[in-house]
Scaffold this motif. Structure first.
Motif, mmCIF file in Angstrom:
data_model
loop_
_atom_site.group_PDB
_atom_site.id
_atom_site.type_symbol
_atom_site.label_atom_id
_atom_site.label_comp_id
_atom_site.label_asym_id
_atom_site.label_seq_id
_atom_site.Cartn_x
_atom_site.Cartn_y
_atom_site.Cartn_z
ATOM 1 N N UNK A 164 0.836 -1.201 0.000
ATOM 2 C CA UNK A 164 0.000 0.000 0.000
ATOM 3 C C UNK A 164 0.875 1.258 0.000
ATOM 4 N N UNK A 165 1.993 1.226 0.718
ATOM 5 C CA UNK A 165 2.899 2.380 0.738
ATOM 6 C C UNK A 165 3.478 2.648 -0.656
ATOM 7 N N UNK A 166 3.763 1.571 -1.403
ATOM 8 C CA UNK A 166 4.338 1.723 -2.737
ATOM 9 C C UNK A 166 3.316 2.222 -3.757
ATOM 10 N N UNK A 167 2.065 1.739 -3.637
ATOM 11 C CA UNK A 167 1.071 2.001 -4.681
ATOM 12 C C UNK A 167 0.002 3.017 -4.280
ATOM 13 N N UNK A 168 -0.002 3.440 -3.006
ATOM 14 C CA UNK A 168 -1.094 4.272 -2.526
ATOM 15 C C UNK A 168 -0.768 5.734 -2.310
ATOM 16 N N UNK A 169 0.292 6.218 -2.965
ATOM 17 C CA UNK A 169 0.686 7.619 -2.758
ATOM 18 C C UNK A 169 -0.291 8.595 -3.428
ATOM 19 N N UNK A 170 -0.843 8.192 -4.570
ATOM 20 C CA UNK A 170 -1.744 9.073 -5.323
ATOM 21 C C UNK A 170 -3.097 8.378 -5.482
ATOM 22 N N UNK A 171 -4.002 8.602 -4.543
ATOM 23 C CA UNK A 171 -5.324 7.959 -4.556
ATOM 24 C C UNK A 171 -6.405 9.036 -4.630
ATOM 25 N N UNK A 172 -7.362 8.851 -5.537
ATOM 26 C CA UNK A 172 -8.407 9.849 -5.748
ATOM 27 C C UNK A 172 -9.781 9.177 -5.838
ATOM 28 N N UNK A 173 -10.779 9.815 -5.195
ATOM 29 C CA UNK A 173 -12.165 9.356 -5.281
ATOM 30 C C UNK A 173 -12.966 10.419 -6.039
ATOM 31 N N UNK A 174 -13.629 9.996 -7.095
ATOM 32 C CA UNK A 174 -14.318 10.919 -7.995
ATOM 33 C C UNK A 174 -15.810 10.577 -8.024
ATOM 34 N N UNK A 175 -16.653 11.607 -8.098
ATOM 35 C CA UNK A 175 -18.089 11.383 -8.189
ATOM 36 C C UNK A 175 -18.437 10.707 -9.519
ATOM 37 N N UNK A 176 -19.303 9.680 -9.433
ATOM 38 C CA UNK A 176 -19.719 8.960 -10.636
ATOM 39 C C UNK A 176 -20.015 7.508 -10.323
ATOM 40 N N UNK A 177 -20.011 6.667 -11.354
ATOM 41 C CA UNK A 177 -20.288 5.250 -11.185
ATOM 42 C C UNK A 177 -21.711 4.890 -11.580
ATOM 43 N N UNK A 178 -21.991 3.592 -11.621
ATOM 44 C CA UNK A 178 -23.294 3.103 -12.069
ATOM 45 C C UNK A 178 -23.903 2.123 -11.072
ATOM 46 N N UNK A 179 -25.210 1.960 -11.166
ATOM 47 C CA UNK A 179 -25.920 0.913 -10.448
ATOM 48 C C UNK A 179 -25.729 -0.411 -11.204
ATOM 49 N N UNK A 180 -26.188 -1.515 -10.593
ATOM 50 C CA UNK A 180 -26.040 -2.832 -11.210
ATOM 51 C C UNK A 180 -26.734 -2.934 -12.562
ATOM 52 N N UNK A 181 -27.759 -2.098 -12.796
ATOM 53 C CA UNK A 181 -28.526 -2.192 -14.038
ATOM 54 C C UNK A 181 -28.093 -1.157 -15.072
ATOM 55 N N UNK A 182 -26.985 -0.454 -14.806
ATOM 56 C CA UNK A 182 -26.464 0.487 -15.787
ATOM 57 C C UNK A 182 -26.885 1.924 -15.586
ATOM 58 N N UNK A 183 -27.775 2.199 -14.615
ATOM 59 C CA UNK A 183 -28.173 3.591 -14.339
ATOM 60 C C UNK A 183 -27.032 4.305 -13.609
ATOM 61 N N UNK A 184 -26.849 5.597 -13.908
ATOM 62 C CA UNK A 184 -25.814 6.368 -13.218
ATOM 63 C C UNK A 184 -26.176 6.565 -11.753
ATOM 64 N N UNK A 185 -25.181 6.413 -10.859
ATOM 65 C CA UNK A 185 -25.388 6.777 -9.448
ATOM 66 C C UNK A 185 -25.479 8.297 -9.376
ATOM 67 N N UNK A 186 -24.460 8.938 -9.912
ATOM 68 C CA UNK A 186 -24.463 10.398 -10.119
ATOM 69 C C UNK A 186 -23.698 10.663 -11.411
#
Length: 526
Positions: A107-129
């Motif tokens: 995690x120390x090697x790979x987790x220096x640049x972590x970002x959470x962005x608004x978006x994503x989908x529900x299981x049926x393909x509808x946008x969460x946001x």
């Protein structure tokens, strides 16, 4: 004009190499010691088989490599890319951060640049946001000259990959074509955290895969061979160099799968259990229609849980170099430590000072290696007990892989298969085919090219027939993109699992297609 192909498989102990003609007959074979830098061992093995065969080098048209480069890099935490982790899933996934459950050092090697962005989908393909594109542009500008590889994961991207693809467009627009992009929808299956981990690991070994490919191609050029190059992947099939550069994580278990495919070819059996005995371990796997049965469980790589396609294997600490410790005249331990590639210098029959499983079978007259006089002083009764336990270890592993009590054919391959007898409990018959010692290299050389698709469909909207047809077409397209000749591609596996907990009559469809090598596939590394 006769044409030839080279197959090479790099294991922990040996680097095996074969040269096959256009009828897939073995012209030349060798087992060379694996070297610390791997590339030297590959070159030595290749030089041996080409020199011994004495065929026109310009007639060697294909070269296939099964390699442990990427696995070793992850396990050893060395030579990894500078990675950025981008998860598209806020606000729905904020409670569980990326790289949760991954070992601290990784995690120390790979987790220096972590970002959470608004978006994503529900299981049926509808946008969460709606996807927050402005945030993605900000991240892209922040990452300039800080990273060379980006892992992009969006919630339920196996259902809809629109947000991942748009994010990739933005990163490419700002950072240029040289940035390596890994999209989770192309790597893992449904299950956010495991798919995300697989994508991050893929992003971390892009440079390692490129170095391995360049080293292999350079070794071929040094030998005067202009062959088309392919990599082995986890499901026992091949991928082009270009495909391997994008999905290097798919190479991590190609060694055992090459052995299974080679065992199927050499024995002419499509359904059987394969025991691949190496210098350090024995891998037991199952052939289903000539391909390795895939694991349905999450698989750990370097301590990180992932969920992409991996063979269903049981590995036990029994190989040709496994160390035997005798405590007294009645008790002993077998492994899991091994002398590995140092067997020719450490084993008693070779003049060494360490009792190994190879010494046991030589002392009991079951194999003719080294100098039997150097083990003649050992207690035969105790050695018989040790040998019985060695065989039991393998029989127990076979039993764990069987799905019924019925006896099944068992194929023995690998240099260490001399440890095992001609009959095993639970086996209808035991086959030890010719060239079994280099079955892994043969499996690499004769492998087909495959593509696989796993996706959730809502049947109330599309219908089962249309869903299956769509998945088949996507799998065939994947195989062609990976380097398969379009006219030879066939569907080799279909799985359709209804998801009762989801509304809309949802089902998870997994389809695999495979075909023969495309003759004009790329060699150049872009």
């Amino acid at each position: 004009m006769a044409t030839y192909r080279i197959g090479i498989d790099v294991g922990g102990t040996h680097t095996d190499a074969v040269l096959l003609n256009d009828k897939n007959e073995v012209i030349s074979e060798t087992k060379a010691s694996t070297t610390e830098d791997v590339a030297t061992g590959i070159y030595h093995a290749m030089h041996k088989i080409v020199s011994h065969a004495n065929v026109p080098k310009e007639n060697i048209k294909y070269a296939m490599l099964g390699t442990t480069h990427c696995t070793n890099a992850i396990v050893e935490r060395k030579r990894l890319n500078q990675v950025a982790v981008v998860r598209i899933g806020a606000p729905a996934t904020l409670a569980v951060k990326p790289l949760i459950g991954v070992p601290n050092d990784l995690r120390e090697l790979l987790g220096e640049h972590v970002f959470l962005v608004r978006g994503g989908h529900e299981f049926d393909g509808r946008e969460i946001v709606e996807l927050d594109e402005n945030h993605l542009y900000e991240i892209a500008n922040e990452l300039k000259e800080k990273v060379d590889s980006i892992a992009i994961t969006s919630v339920f991207s196996p259902v809809s990959k629109a947000h991942e693809e748009r994010a990739a467009e933005i990163f490419q627009e700002v950072l240029g074509d040289s940035i390596a992009l890994s999209l989770s929808s192309e790597i893992g299956s449904v299950g956010l955290l495991e798919r995300e981990n697989a994508t991050i690991l893929n992003a971390s070994v892009i440079n390692v895969a490129k170095m391995a490919a360049e080293g292999f191609i350079d070794a071929l050029k040094n030998e005067g061979i202009q062959a088309k190059v392919f990599f082995g992947q986890n499901d026992g099939t091949l991928m082009s160099v270009k495909y391997a550069m994008k999905y290097p994580i798919f190479t991590v278990a190609c060694g055992p799968t090459n052995s299974l495919r080679g065992a199927s070819y050499l024995s002419e059996l499509s359904d059987a259990i394969v025991v691949d005995v190496g210098g350090t371990t024995s891998d037991v796997g199952v052939l289903v229609q000539s391909f390795p049965r895939e694991s349905s469980l999450a698989v750990e790589i370097g301590g990180a849980r992932t969920n992409f396609r991996m063979p269903d294997l049981v590995s036990i600490g029994l190989g040709g170099g496994t160390i035997i410790k005798i405590e007294d005249e009645h008790s002993f331990t077998i492994g899991p430590e091994s002398v590995g590639y140092r067997l020719p210098e450490k084993g008693l029959v070779f003049g060494g000072d360490t009792l190994t499983t190879t010494d046991v079978v030589v002392a009991l007259g079951k194999s003719n290696l080294g100098d039997v006089k150097k083990v003649s002083h050992l207690d035969k009764n105790l050695l018989e007990k040790i040998y019985v336990r060695m065989v039991e270890m393998v029989e127990e592993a076979i039993d764990r892989m069987k799905t019924s009590a019925d006896p099944v054919p068992v194929i023995l391959v690998g240099g260490g298969s001399i440890l095992l007898p001609e009959t095993l409990k639970g086996a209808s018959h035991v086959i030890r085919p010719n060239h079994s010692g280099v079955a892994n290299a043969i499996g690499s050389a004769i492998a087909q090219v495959s593509g696989q698709v796993e996706k959730i469909f809502v049947l109330d909207e599309i219908g089962r027939a249309a869903a299956l047809q769509s998945a088949k077409e996507q799998a065939i397209k994947e195989a062609v993109q990976a380097g398969a000749e379009p006219s030879s591609v066939e569907i080799v596996d279909i799985e359709d699992v209804p998801l009762a907990y989801l509304p809309g009559n949802a089902t998870r469809v997994r389809v695999k297609a495979a075909g023969d090598l495309k003759y004009q596939s790329e060699v150049a590394i872009n």
